[in-house]
Design a protein around this motif. Structure first.
Motif, short mmCIF file in Angstrom:
data_model
loop_
_atom_site.label_atom_id
_atom_site.label_comp_id
_atom_site.label_asym_id
_atom_site.label_seq_id
_atom_site.Cartn_x
_atom_site.Cartn_y
_atom_site.Cartn_z
N GLY A 2 0.81 -1.21 0.00
CA GLY A 2 0.00 0.00 0.00
C GLY A 2 0.84 1.25 0.00
O GLY A 2 2.05 1.23 -0.21
N GLU A 3 0.15 2.37 0.25
CA GLU A 3 0.83 3.66 0.27
C GLU A 3 1.71 3.83 1.50
O GLU A 3 2.74 4.49 1.43
N GLN A 4 1.34 3.24 2.64
CA GLN A 4 2.12 3.36 3.87
C GLN A 4 2.34 1.97 4.46
O GLN A 4 1.57 1.05 4.22
N SER A 5 3.41 1.84 5.26
CA SER A 5 3.66 0.60 5.98
C SER A 5 4.04 0.93 7.43
O SER A 5 4.07 2.09 7.82
N TYR A 6 4.34 -0.07 8.19
CA TYR A 6 4.58 0.06 9.62
C TYR A 6 5.83 0.88 9.95
O TYR A 6 6.68 1.12 9.12
N GLY A 7 5.91 1.30 11.21
CA GLY A 7 7.07 2.04 11.70
C GLY A 7 8.04 1.14 12.43
O GLY A 7 7.75 -0.03 12.68
N TRP A 8 9.19 1.72 12.75
CA TRP A 8 10.21 1.02 13.52
C TRP A 8 10.39 1.72 14.86
O TRP A 8 9.67 2.64 15.20
N ASP A 9 11.40 1.32 15.58
CA ASP A 9 11.73 1.77 16.92
C ASP A 9 11.34 3.23 17.21
O ASP A 9 11.79 4.13 16.53
N VAL A 11 11.42 6.69 19.63
CA VAL A 11 12.31 7.40 20.54
C VAL A 11 11.42 8.19 21.49
O VAL A 11 10.47 8.84 21.04
N ILE A 12 11.74 8.16 22.78
CA ILE A 12 11.00 8.96 23.75
C ILE A 12 11.92 10.10 24.17
O ILE A 12 13.00 9.87 24.72
N ALA A 13 11.52 11.33 23.84
CA ALA A 13 12.33 12.51 24.15
C ALA A 13 11.43 13.74 24.21
O ALA A 13 10.52 13.88 23.39
N GLY A 14 11.70 14.63 25.17
CA GLY A 14 10.95 15.87 25.27
C GLY A 14 9.48 15.67 25.52
O GLY A 14 8.65 16.39 24.98
N ASP A 15 9.11 14.68 26.32
CA ASP A 15 7.71 14.35 26.64
C ASP A 15 6.90 13.91 25.41
O ASP A 15 5.69 14.08 25.37
N HIS A 16 7.60 13.38 24.41
CA HIS A 16 6.94 12.89 23.20
C HIS A 16 7.53 11.55 22.80
O HIS A 16 8.67 11.23 23.13
N VAL A 17 6.74 10.80 22.06
CA VAL A 17 7.20 9.57 21.42
C VAL A 17 7.29 9.88 19.93
O VAL A 17 6.33 10.40 19.34
N TRP A 18 8.47 9.60 19.34
CA TRP A 18 8.74 9.93 17.94
C TRP A 18 9.06 8.65 17.16
O TRP A 18 9.85 7.84 17.61
N PHE A 19 8.45 8.49 15.98
CA PHE A 19 8.83 7.39 15.10
C PHE A 19 8.44 7.75 13.67
O PHE A 19 7.74 8.73 13.43
N MET A 20 8.95 6.98 12.73
CA MET A 20 8.61 7.16 11.32
C MET A 20 7.97 5.89 10.79
O MET A 20 8.20 4.81 11.32
N ASP A 21 7.16 6.04 9.76
CA ASP A 21 6.51 4.88 9.15
C ASP A 21 7.30 4.41 7.92
O ASP A 21 8.44 4.82 7.72
N ASN A 22 6.70 3.56 7.14
CA ASN A 22 7.28 2.98 5.93
C ASN A 22 8.55 2.16 6.22
O ASN A 22 9.55 2.26 5.52
#
Length: 187
Positions: A2-9, A11-22
């Protein structure tokens, strides 16, 4: 596929959770042009305090974006460093909250491993796979200016975590090479 796929690991920093998809790709020795999803990758930010507070940001408008590792976020400077391995892009963005990101810089780097941050100097360590060779690169996080670069002797792009050393050194591991790099400050 499809157009998008799952994300990986994340990161928890600055009171946020950050990740990328595909994160779905066909990696063998390079991440370039191996993304399975047809769309661009996204940076996803979720508040660690309120899971309804979510941003989905498209840093690069390039098809078949893909990654294997998380973004880097410096909470002191409010800078997210995002990359697209499939399209050889890495960029720094100032995060202003509520989905507002200002592009600070962009580089045409074949980045794919987990980045390191030297918070005291505002330097980050990224990888750059180009012309069949892996390089460790030190950048200024605010400007993206290259402060140092060294080829590590690997013909395989690293998708592994870099490891900090005990001083201003770090280790880079690929599937063929283990390299120790020492960083000296620039006056």
């Amino acid at each position: 596929d499809g157009e998008q796929s799952y994300g990986w690991d994340p990161v928890i920093a600055g009171d946020h959770v950050w990740f990328m998809d595909n994160g779905d790709h066909r990696y063998v020795y390079t991440m370039r042009d191996v993304g399975v999803a047809t769309g661009p990758l996204h940076l996803v930010r979720v508040s660690a305090n309120d899971c309804r507070d979510v941003d989905v940001f498209t840093p690069f408008d390039a098809a078949h974006g893909t990654i294997t590792n998380p973004p880097l976020f410096d909470p002191t400077r409010n800078i997210a460093v995002i990359y697209d391995s499939g399209n050889a892009r890495v960029a720094g963005f100032r995060f202003h909250g509520s989905g507002r990101f200002d592009r600070l810089w962009e580089q045409p780097f074949g980045a794919s491993n987990h980045f390191l941050l030297y918070g005291d100097t505002g330097e980050i360590v990224v990888n750059d796979y180009r012309d069949g060779a892996e390089h460790a690169v030190v950048l200024n996080i605010d400007t993206g200016a290259e402060r140092g670069r060294v080829a590590i002797g690997s013909s395989v792009q690293s998708v592994l975590f870099q490891s900090p050393g005990w001083a201003r050194d770090f280790y880079v591991c690929t599937f063929t090479t283990l390299a120790r790099v020492s960083v000296e400050p620039i006056d």
